[in-house]
Motif scaffolding. Structure first.
Motif, PDB file in Angstrom:
ATOM      1  N   ALA A 137      -2.707  -2.869  -0.446  1.00 53.42           N
ATOM      2  CA  ALA A 137      -3.960  -3.243   0.216  1.00 53.42           C
ATOM      3  C   ALA A 137      -3.996  -3.067   1.509  1.00 53.42           C
ATOM      4  N   LEU A 138      -2.767  -3.758   2.345  1.00 53.98           N
ATOM      5  CA  LEU A 138      -3.200  -4.113   3.250  1.00 53.98           C
ATOM      6  C   LEU A 138      -2.198  -2.698   4.315  1.00 53.98           C
ATOM      7  N   GLN A 139      -1.539  -1.956   3.510  1.00 52.05           N
ATOM      8  CA  GLN A 139      -1.830  -0.298   4.493  1.00 52.05           C
ATOM      9  C   GLN A 139      -3.085   0.566   4.363  1.00 52.05           C
ATOM     10  N   ALA A 140      -3.538  -0.138   2.656  1.00 48.17           N
ATOM     11  CA  ALA A 140      -5.012   0.835   2.375  1.00 48.17           C
ATOM     12  C   ALA A 140      -6.396   0.677   4.117  1.00 48.17           C
ATOM     13  N   LEU A 141      -6.089  -0.917   3.959  1.00 50.65           N
ATOM     14  CA  LEU A 141      -7.175  -1.168   4.441  1.00 50.65           C
ATOM     15  C   LEU A 141      -6.753  -1.419   6.478  1.00 50.65           C
ATOM     16  N   ARG A 142      -5.289  -1.327   6.715  1.00 50.55           N
ATOM     17  CA  ARG A 142      -5.151  -1.252   7.852  1.00 50.55           C
ATOM     18  C   ARG A 142      -4.875   0.193   8.698  1.00 50.55           C
ATOM     19  N   ASP A 143      -4.372   0.506   7.326  1.00 54.62           N
ATOM     20  CA  ASP A 143      -3.768   2.661   8.578  1.00 54.62           C
ATOM     21  C   ASP A 143      -4.633   3.759   7.868  1.00 54.62           C
ATOM     22  N   ALA A 144      -5.333   3.042   6.734  1.00 59.35           N
ATOM     23  CA  ALA A 144      -5.739   4.415   6.293  1.00 59.35           C
ATOM     24  C   ALA A 144      -7.182   4.483   6.096  1.00 59.35           C
ATOM     25  N   VAL A 145      -8.175   3.047   5.842  1.00 59.63           N
ATOM     26  CA  VAL A 145      -9.551   2.999   6.251  1.00 59.63           C
ATOM     27  C   VAL A 145      -9.980   2.505   7.644  1.00 59.63           C
ATOM     28  N   ARG A 146      -8.390   1.585   8.358  1.00 57.70           N
ATOM     29  CA  ARG A 146      -8.545   0.834   9.569  1.00 57.70           C
ATOM     30  C   ARG A 146      -9.921   0.407   9.657  1.00 57.70           C
ATOM     31  N   LEU A 147      -9.525  -0.519   8.927  1.00 54.69           N
ATOM     32  CA  LEU A 147     -10.856  -1.933   8.804  1.00 54.69           C
ATOM     33  C   LEU A 147     -10.942  -2.647  10.972  1.00 54.69           C
ATOM     34  N   SER A 159     -10.326  -7.324  -9.066  1.00 54.35           N
ATOM     35  CA  SER A 159      -9.912  -8.202  -9.601  1.00 54.35           C
ATOM     36  C   SER A 159      -8.399  -8.287 -10.039  1.00 54.35           C
ATOM     37  N   GLY A 160      -7.233  -6.577  -9.820  1.00 53.74           N
ATOM     38  CA  GLY A 160      -6.386  -6.871 -10.319  1.00 53.74           C
ATOM     39  C   GLY A 160      -5.324  -7.231  -9.354  1.00 53.74           C
ATOM     40  N   GLY A 161      -4.031  -6.314  -9.875  1.00 54.34           N
ATOM     41  CA  GLY A 161      -2.570  -6.725  -8.618  1.00 54.34           C
ATOM     42  C   GLY A 161      -3.188  -6.350  -6.801  1.00 54.34           C
ATOM     43  N   VAL A 162      -4.198  -5.278  -6.589  1.00 57.63           N
ATOM     44  CA  VAL A 162      -4.146  -4.836  -5.247  1.00 57.63           C
ATOM     45  C   VAL A 162      -5.647  -5.256  -5.529  1.00 57.63           C
ATOM     46  N   GLY A 163      -6.331  -5.411  -5.701  1.00 55.77           N
ATOM     47  CA  GLY A 163      -7.780  -5.157  -5.429  1.00 55.77           C
ATOM     48  C   GLY A 163      -7.609  -7.045  -4.923  1.00 55.77           C
ATOM     49  N   THR A 164      -7.335  -8.154  -5.426  1.00 54.39           N
ATOM     50  CA  THR A 164      -7.170  -9.246  -4.926  1.00 54.39           C
ATOM     51  C   THR A 164      -6.527  -9.582  -3.660  1.00 54.39           C
ATOM     52  N   PHE A 165      -5.503  -9.116  -3.862  1.00 55.18           N
ATOM     53  CA  PHE A 165      -5.299  -8.677  -1.846  1.00 55.18           C
ATOM     54  C   PHE A 165      -6.047  -8.367  -0.728  1.00 55.18           C
ATOM     55  N   ALA A 166      -6.450  -7.085  -1.355  1.00 54.77           N
ATOM     56  CA  ALA A 166      -7.091  -6.358  -0.727  1.00 54.77           C
ATOM     57  C   ALA A 166      -8.490  -7.351  -0.669  1.00 54.77           C
ATOM     58  N   VAL A 167      -9.403  -8.093  -1.173  1.00 54.98           N
ATOM     59  CA  VAL A 167     -10.437  -8.512  -0.740  1.00 54.98           C
ATOM     60  C   VAL A 167      -9.969  -9.529   0.165  1.00 54.98           C
ATOM     61  N   GLN A 168      -8.883 -10.156  -0.045  1.00 50.94           N
ATOM     62  CA  GLN A 168      -8.522 -11.631   1.359  1.00 50.94           C
ATOM     63  C   GLN A 168      -7.767 -10.582   2.490  1.00 50.94           C
ATOM     64  N   ILE A 169      -7.205  -9.634   2.300  1.00 54.86           N
ATOM     65  CA  ILE A 169      -7.008  -9.078   3.692  1.00 54.86           C
ATOM     66  C   ILE A 169      -8.384  -8.839   4.409  1.00 54.86           C
ATOM     67  N   ALA A 170      -8.792  -8.067   3.518  1.00 52.15           N
ATOM     68  CA  ALA A 170     -10.198  -7.252   4.569  1.00 52.15           C
ATOM     69  C   ALA A 170     -10.614  -8.429   4.926  1.00 52.15           C
TER      70      ALA A 170
END
Ligand SMILES: NC(=O)c1ccc[n+]([C@@H]2O[C@H](COP(=O)([O-])OP(=O)(O)OC[C@H]3O[C@@H](n4cnc5c(N)ncnc54)[C@H](OP(=O)(O)O)[C@@H]3O)[C@@H](O)[C@H]2O)c1
Length: 324
Positions: A137-147, A159-170
């Motif tokens: 989740a961190l790399q997808a948000l920080r490095d890939a889409v450069r949020l 709502s799964g393993g990756v998604g629940t982290f992605a929502v919070q990190i975003a």
């Protein structure tokens, strides 16, 4: 020591509990007493040998890594001669999917470079939920889409393993988050901080009125053309996971859509990096991110744990505890 083994590819029924020799750490490795392990979809790929292409990495006819499990939280028991950052007694965690797996056992030998100190505010059970899913989740948000703060992001399959982290990190990055999940998880997404929540069974995204600076597809399927339409000018889409069709569309059509517009669409693959784990440790210790644990299984119920993950409906993570 006791370990779970997979000596051939197959369903969770091929998993066996066995006595195997204790691992002997090399000079740059540490011996870890494993306390808890979390499961990821990557563990199912290694178990089943599917998709077939994965066998070129994991063994063509049978698994070359006979002890499965990659996420780990545990305590350092011994250190190799070259180890500098850790000492016996340290509480550590790691993602060993790039280091030969091998965590579903009482002990594991782990290279120093793979390890980070476990967040102080988490139990081993919670810490084991963190490494692979949160790094993805961190790399997808920080490095890939450069949020960036103020960006509007859609997280599809949140709502799964990756998604629940992605929502919070975003949210921790200051973005406005639209989470797409089933009806049963809408309340959960609100608790994680999502600003807008869409039910994937009810929402027709072709008619959706909001647009996004970033879209991360994690579970399920939507045509790539629909995602492209939802992106702002200069918006970025990455396919982290989901259906096989989703993966091939992103791989084949993504570059074409990217060339033909100001938008960027493509696949994403997590890289191993312990520095990312240290960043996540900070976010967790600052209470900006927390692991969501759906179910906990004892060691002897590994088959049930893999079977549950294989149903693709976990809310957050599935954990296996290792007996002392
Ligand atoms: N690219 C990479 O480097 C990388 C790294 C890690 C993981 N991945 C991939 O990322 C994907 C997700 O991993 P994960 O750990 O989050 O899996 P997971 O925990 O097994 O995901 C389960 C979640 O998916 C949701 N879901 C199921 N069908 C859905 C649909 N049609 N639409 C939206 N959501 C749906 C479920 O919600 P409901 O129960 O409500 O349906 C459940 O909460 C997998 O494909 C995995 O292989 C890729």
């Amino acid at each position: 020591m006791k370990a779970i083994t997979t000596r051939r590819y197959g369903s969770p029924t091929v998993l066996k509990a066995e006595e195997v020799p204790d691992p002997v750490p090399k000079d740059d490795e540490l011996l870890i007493k494993v306390h808890a392990v979390s499961l990821n979809q990557a563990n199912l790929v290694l178990l089943k040998g599917k998709p077939f292409l994965a066998r070129f990495a994991y063994g063509l006819l049978k698994p070359k890594h006979i002890i499965p499990g990659s996420d780990i939280s545990g305590v350092v028991k011994a250190v190799g001669k070259q180890v500098k950052r850790f000492k016996p007694g340290d509480e550590v965690y790691a993602d060993l999917s790039n280091y030969g797996f091998g965590t579903l056992a009482e002990y594991a030998s782990v290279p120093e470079e793979a390890l980070a100190l476990k967040p102080a505010n988490l139990s081993h059970l919670q810490a084991a939920a963190v490494p692979l899913a949160s790094l993805t989740a961190l790399q997808a948000l920080r490095d890939a889409v450069r949020l960036q703060p103020g960006h509007r992001i859609m997280i599809y399959g949140s709502s799964g393993g990756v998604g629940t982290f992605a929502v919070q990190i975003a949210k921790a990055f200051g973005a406005t988050v639209t989470a797409v999940c089933s009806k049963k998880h809408k309340e959960n997404m609100k608790l994680l901080g999502a600003d807008y929540i869409l039910d994937y069974e009810k929402t027709d995204l072709t008619k959706y009125y909001r647009s996004f600076d970033a879209i991360v597809a994690i579970n399920g399927y939507q045509p790539l053309a629909t995602y492209k339409k939802l992106l702002n000018k200069n918006g970025v889409y990455v396919m982290v996971g989901g259906s096989v069709a989703q993966m091939f569309e992103a791989m084949l059509l993504g570059p074409i859509f990217t060339l033909a517009s100001s938008k960027k669409l493509g696949n994403f693959l997590k890289k191993h990096n312990t520095e990312g784990l240290a960043e996540l440790t900070n976010l967790i210790e600052e209470d900006k991110v927390r692991p969501l644990v759906d179910r906990v299984y004892p060691f002897q119920e590994c088959k049930e744990a893999f079977t549950y993950l294989d149903q693709h409906h976990a809310y957050g993570k599935v954990i296996i505890t290792i007996p002392n």
